[in-house]
Every structure is written in structure tokens, then in C-alpha cells.
Design a protein around this motif. Structure first.
Motif, PDB file in Angstrom:
ATOM      1  N   ILE A 121      -1.063  88.017  -2.914  1.00  0.00           N
ATOM      2  CA  ILE A 121      -1.251  86.780  -2.451  1.00  0.00           C
ATOM      3  C   ILE A 121      -2.318  86.478  -1.295  1.00  0.00           C
ATOM      4  O   ILE A 121      -3.358  85.761  -1.558  1.00  0.00           O
ATOM      5  N   VAL A 122      -2.326  87.456  -0.467  1.00  0.00           N
ATOM      6  CA  VAL A 122      -3.373  87.512   0.746  1.00  0.00           C
ATOM      7  C   VAL A 122      -4.432  88.175   0.052  1.00  0.00           C
ATOM      8  O   VAL A 122      -5.853  87.434   0.251  1.00  0.00           O
ATOM      9  N   LYS A 123      -4.581  88.865  -1.042  1.00  0.00           N
ATOM     10  CA  LYS A 123      -5.754  89.805  -1.536  1.00  0.00           C
ATOM     11  C   LYS A 123      -6.572  88.445  -2.258  1.00  0.00           C
ATOM     12  O   LYS A 123      -7.646  88.212  -2.321  1.00  0.00           O
ATOM     13  N   ARG A 124      -5.710  87.704  -3.150  1.00  0.00           N
ATOM     14  CA  ARG A 124      -6.518  86.370  -3.681  1.00  0.00           C
ATOM     15  C   ARG A 124      -6.872  85.476  -2.596  1.00  0.00           C
ATOM     16  O   ARG A 124      -7.890  84.872  -3.126  1.00  0.00           O
TER      17      ARG A 124
ATOM     18  N   THR B 104       2.115  91.642  11.569  1.00  0.00           N
ATOM     19  CA  THR B 104       1.138  92.249  10.507  1.00  0.00           C
ATOM     20  C   THR B 104       0.896  91.115   9.431  1.00  0.00           C
ATOM     21  O   THR B 104      -0.438  91.332   9.064  1.00  0.00           O
ATOM     22  N   ILE B 105       1.640  90.487   8.974  1.00  0.00           N
ATOM     23  CA  ILE B 105       1.305  89.479   7.890  1.00  0.00           C
ATOM     24  C   ILE B 105       0.310  88.586   8.534  1.00  0.00           C
ATOM     25  O   ILE B 105      -0.570  88.181   7.911  1.00  0.00           O
ATOM     26  N   TRP B 106       0.497  87.991   9.502  1.00  0.00           N
ATOM     27  CA  TRP B 106      -0.191  87.245  10.464  1.00  0.00           C
ATOM     28  C   TRP B 106      -1.745  87.554  10.422  1.00  0.00           C
ATOM     29  O   TRP B 106      -2.555  87.111  10.064  1.00  0.00           O
ATOM     30  N   THR B 107      -1.802  88.873  10.785  1.00  0.00           N
ATOM     31  CA  THR B 107      -3.163  89.431  10.669  1.00  0.00           C
ATOM     32  C   THR B 107      -3.487  89.484   9.388  1.00  0.00           C
ATOM     33  O   THR B 107      -4.948  89.422   9.154  1.00  0.00           O
ATOM     34  N   TRP B 108      -2.859  90.066   8.416  1.00  0.00           N
ATOM     35  CA  TRP B 108      -3.334  90.081   6.941  1.00  0.00           C
ATOM     36  C   TRP B 108      -4.072  88.813   6.683  1.00  0.00           C
ATOM     37  O   TRP B 108      -5.068  88.657   6.033  1.00  0.00           O
TER      38      TRP B 108
ATOM     39  N   LEU C  75      -9.977  93.025  13.295  1.00  0.00           N
ATOM     40  CA  LEU C  75      -8.943  92.529  14.120  1.00  0.00           C
ATOM     41  C   LEU C  75      -8.273  91.401  13.669  1.00  0.00           C
ATOM     42  O   LEU C  75      -7.250  91.103  14.384  1.00  0.00           O
ATOM     43  N   GLY C  76      -8.728  90.546  12.889  1.00  0.00           N
ATOM     44  CA  GLY C  76      -8.020  89.446  12.417  1.00  0.00           C
ATOM     45  C   GLY C  76      -8.138  88.198  13.459  1.00  0.00           C
ATOM     46  O   GLY C  76      -7.083  87.375  13.751  1.00  0.00           O
ATOM     47  N   LEU C  77      -8.899  88.182  14.479  1.00  0.00           N
ATOM     48  CA  LEU C  77      -9.176  87.409  15.508  1.00  0.00           C
ATOM     49  C   LEU C  77     -10.320  86.176  15.039  1.00  0.00           C
ATOM     50  O   LEU C  77     -11.194  86.310  14.209  1.00  0.00           O
TER      51      LEU C  77
END
Length: 102
Positions: free
Chosen positions: A14-17, A41-45, A70-72
Motif C-alpha cells: 500500500i505504501v509503495k502504491r 517504522t510504518i509512520w516513517t514509511w 528521514l521521513g521528516l
């Protein structure tokens, strides 16, 4: 929160899509958000995927690439902290539970 391999693979799909700006059903988005609220981890993804969808892949040797990896938040100026106008507690109010508890 422990994830089964099947759950992790479903979330990664889902995250990739999301990152590729492909169709994602509302139920799938809610499913990922549920886990992202409790798992850093999922939040960062999810943050990285949304950044890739909005801004494309940033150069890895620049500050924008670092922020994205860093997913910021920070690629848009409205997410920058302004100490003259922002209260630090309010600025973190939209963060997931695990950040607010820190």
C-alpha cells in the motif's frame, strides 16, 4: 506492536502504491494509518511515501534528500517551525502518539 509477515507485506504494498501515486482505496489508507499511529517504522514509511508522491525523488546528497529519507516534514515552508509565531507543543500536536509521549 508486532506485525505478521503478511501484514507487513500488505502495508509495504500500500505504501509503495502511495509513493508511486497509484490508486489506493480509502479502506487501505485507513488500514495503514491505524498501524502508523502505533508504529514508528510504518509512520516513517508513510511519511516518505507521501513526500515521494508530492515532490518526487530528491537528490540524496542535498538537504531535501536527507529530509525526505528521514521521513521528516520540511520540504514545504508551512511545515517549518517558526519560534516567533509557533508554540512547540502545538507544532507537535499532529504527531503520532509515540512522538508526543517522548
Amino acid at each position: 506492536m508486532f506485525l505478521t509477515n503478511k501484514t507487513r507485506l500488505k502495508i509495504k504494498d500500500i505504501v509503495k502504491r502511495i509513493s508511486l501515486d497509484e490508486a489506493v482505496a480509502l479502506e487501505e489508507r485507513i488500514y495503514v494509518e491505524k498501524f502508523a499511529k502505533h508504529n514508528s517504522t510504518i509512520w516513517t514509511w508513510l511519511k516518505k511515501a507521501n513526500s515521494l508522491r508530492r515532490y518526487g525523488k530528491q537528490k540524496s546528497d542535498g538537504i531535501n534528500g536527507l529530509i525526505q529519507n528521514l521521513g521528516l516534514d520540511g520540504l514545504e515552508t508551512e511545515n517549518h517551525f517558526d519560534p516567533k509565531n509557533d508554540d512547540l507543543a502545538d507544532w507537535f500536536s499532529g504527531s503520532p502518539d509515540w512522538v508526543r509521549r517522548s
